[in-house]
Design an enzyme around this catalytic site. Structure first.
Site, PDB file in Angstrom:
ATOM      1  N   GLU A  90    -102.289 -18.253  -4.060  1.00 42.00           N
ATOM      2  CA  GLU A  90    -101.274 -19.139  -3.512  1.00 42.00           C
ATOM      3  C   GLU A  90    -101.789 -19.871  -2.280  1.00 42.00           C
ATOM      4  OE1 GLU A  90     -97.558 -16.116  -4.614  1.00 42.00           O
ATOM      5  OE2 GLU A  90     -98.059 -16.525  -2.519  1.00 42.00           O
ATOM      6  N   CYS A 103    -101.566 -23.067   4.813  1.00 40.76           N
ATOM      7  CA  CYS A 103    -101.831 -21.626   4.817  1.00 40.76           C
ATOM      8  C   CYS A 103    -102.742 -21.326   3.626  1.00 40.76           C
ATOM      9  CB  CYS A 103    -100.511 -20.860   4.715  1.00 40.76           C
ATOM     10  SG  CYS A 103    -100.699 -19.071   4.737  1.00 40.76           S
ATOM     11  N   CYS A 160    -105.179  -8.132  -2.231  1.00 40.87           N
ATOM     12  CA  CYS A 160    -105.522  -7.627  -0.908  1.00 40.87           C
ATOM     13  C   CYS A 160    -105.586  -6.107  -0.957  1.00 40.87           C
ATOM     14  CB  CYS A 160    -104.481  -8.066   0.123  1.00 40.87           C
ATOM     15  SG  CYS A 160    -104.867  -7.576   1.820  1.00 40.87           S
ATOM     16  N   CYS A 192    -100.263  -3.400   2.989  1.00 43.97           N
ATOM     17  CA  CYS A 192     -99.148  -3.439   3.937  1.00 43.97           C
ATOM     18  C   CYS A 192     -97.830  -3.376   3.169  1.00 43.97           C
ATOM     19  CB  CYS A 192     -99.215  -4.691   4.799  1.00 43.97           C
ATOM     20  SG  CYS A 192    -100.697  -4.768   5.841  1.00 43.97           S
ATOM     21  N   CYS A 225     -95.585  -6.574   2.380  1.00 43.48           N
ATOM     22  CA  CYS A 225     -96.252  -7.761   1.835  1.00 43.48           C
ATOM     23  C   CYS A 225     -96.371  -7.687   0.324  1.00 43.48           C
ATOM     24  CB  CYS A 225     -97.641  -7.885   2.470  1.00 43.48           C
ATOM     25  SG  CYS A 225     -98.617  -9.255   1.834  1.00 43.48           S
ATOM     26  N   SER A 285    -102.496  -9.464  13.248  1.00 46.20           N
ATOM     27  CA  SER A 285    -101.309  -8.949  12.567  1.00 46.20           C
ATOM     28  C   SER A 285    -101.024  -7.543  13.098  1.00 46.20           C
ATOM     29  CB  SER A 285    -101.543  -8.915  11.043  1.00 46.20           C
ATOM     30  OG  SER A 285    -101.677 -10.222  10.536  1.00 46.20           O
ATOM     31  N   CYS A 319     -96.083 -14.541   1.545  1.00 50.50           N
ATOM     32  CA  CYS A 319     -97.335 -14.270   0.844  1.00 50.50           C
ATOM     33  C   CYS A 319     -97.139 -13.397  -0.398  1.00 50.50           C
ATOM     34  CB  CYS A 319     -98.299 -13.587   1.813  1.00 50.50           C
ATOM     35  SG  CYS A 319     -99.930 -13.335   1.132  1.00 50.50           S
TER      36      CYS A 319
END
Length: 345
Positions: free
Chosen positions: A91, A104, A111, A115, A118, A216, A335
């Site tokens: 994205e 962005c 990933c 987290c 997310c 973050s 995200c």
């Protein structure tokens, strides 16, 4: 066939001189066509000899990410679901503001950080992205803005899918290519890289002077960070802060800390007090972001009252605090949300 967009200036020069047997200045012309004029085929490169264009077409290809889905929010945010050459989906988002757009960008497919707030983190990690795939997002974004007579793209933030510092070698190559005045022409002050923070990689990033870092953080204590960001918290918060204290800053520079407010989790005045204790003596500013729940929320959205109280308390302790408006909520702009929804369908 080589992916010519994956060559930096030096690599492109070597290819043109050593592989194609052409003079070095042809590489500079080719670079401009690829990145400044955003050519999508070699035939359109009219100041290159026809023979050279033929050689290029036989040995190389120009591959932009393919647009699969475009969603436009009522606030002007534009989100793309893109397909890469191997079919992987990522994205990128164009965010309007002050007569310009900020893009962005994603740096990995998926990933590994996991987290808990997310959507990308819940997908797991597939692979790192290449320079051509990362910068291809900018080509797609700029072309779309031009086609629709919209404002120009001026800033980029590496805050999309993935943890940039886990793809650091490619990121350094990518940002150096972005800085080139004969190409995409982004100065380091217009590039922000968001990371959960790894001391060794942060040192390398700081020495490069290629961008501004944004950390973050999202929790004021090691214990809470370990609950909501388990992989990131494997680097102890004390070690992360020590590394950031060593980060080379300009005379008036400050480290930006991102803090996502999760309803009932990290948004109380007690959490604000803990954050002041952590950051109060440091050169910093805080970006507060209210959680964007989407249609399948992982957490609760914080109340307006709690958001404003948190912000007010930080200001009262002389910590520069910016409350970031959550953009594109009606198009799942956080995200990983668009990809997750597309995969579900």
């Amino acid at each position: 066939m080589i992916d010519i967009l994956d060559y930096n200036r030096e690599e492109l020069e070597n290819f043109v001189v050593n592989e194609l047997g052409e003079p070095k200045f042809r590489a500079a012309q080719l670079w401009q066509w690829l990145w400044k004029k955003m050519a999508r085929d070699f035939d359109s490169m009219t100041n290159l000899a026809k023979v050279l264009r033929g050689k290029l077409a036989e040995t190389a290809e120009i591959l932009w990410p393919e647009i699969e889905v475009v969603s436009t929010s009522k606030d002007g945010t534009i989100k793309f679901l893109l397909k890469l050459r191997d079919g992987a989906q990522i994205e990128t988002v164009l965010i309007p503001g002050d007569g310009r757009y900020t893009q962005c960008l994603s740096t990995q497919v998926g990933c590994a950080m996991g987290c808990t707030f997310c959507s990308t983190g819940q997908m797991g990690f597939e692979r790192n992205m290449t320079m051509s795939e990362i910068l291809g997002q900018i080509l797609v974004g700029r072309h779309y803005l031009s086609e629709h007579n919209l404002n120009e793209l001026k800033n980029v933030v590496f805050m999309g899918m993935g943890e940039p510092l886990m793809n650091l070698k490619t990121m350094l190559k990518t940002m150096r290519a972005m800085n080139d005045d004969n190409g995409l022409s982004f100065s380091p002050r217009r590039i922000t890289l968001s990371t959960v923070g790894f001391p060794k990689q942060l040192q390398t990033l700081g020495e490069s002077d290629l961008c501004f870092p944004a950390i973050s953080l999202h929790a004021p204590t090691q214990e809470l960070r370990a609950k909501i960001m388990p992989k990131a918290a494997e680097v102890h918060l004390d070690d992360l802060m020590a590394a950031l204290d060593r980060y080379p800053l300009k005379p008036r520079g400050r480290i930006t800390y991102e803090y996502l407010l999760l309803g009932g989790v990290n948004d109380s005045i007690e959490h604000a007090k803990q954050l002041v204790k952590l950051l109060g003596q440091r050169k910093c500013k805080v970006n507060l972001i209210a959680y964007n729940p989407g249609d399948k929320p992982l957490y609760k959205k914080p109340s307006e009252k709690d958001i404003l109280a948190f912000e007010k308390y930080l200001w009262s302790k002389n910590i520069t605090t910016i409350l970031r408006k959550s953009m594109g909520q009606d198009i799942q702009a956080a995200c990983g949300q668009l990809k997750a929804e597309n995969q579900k369908k």
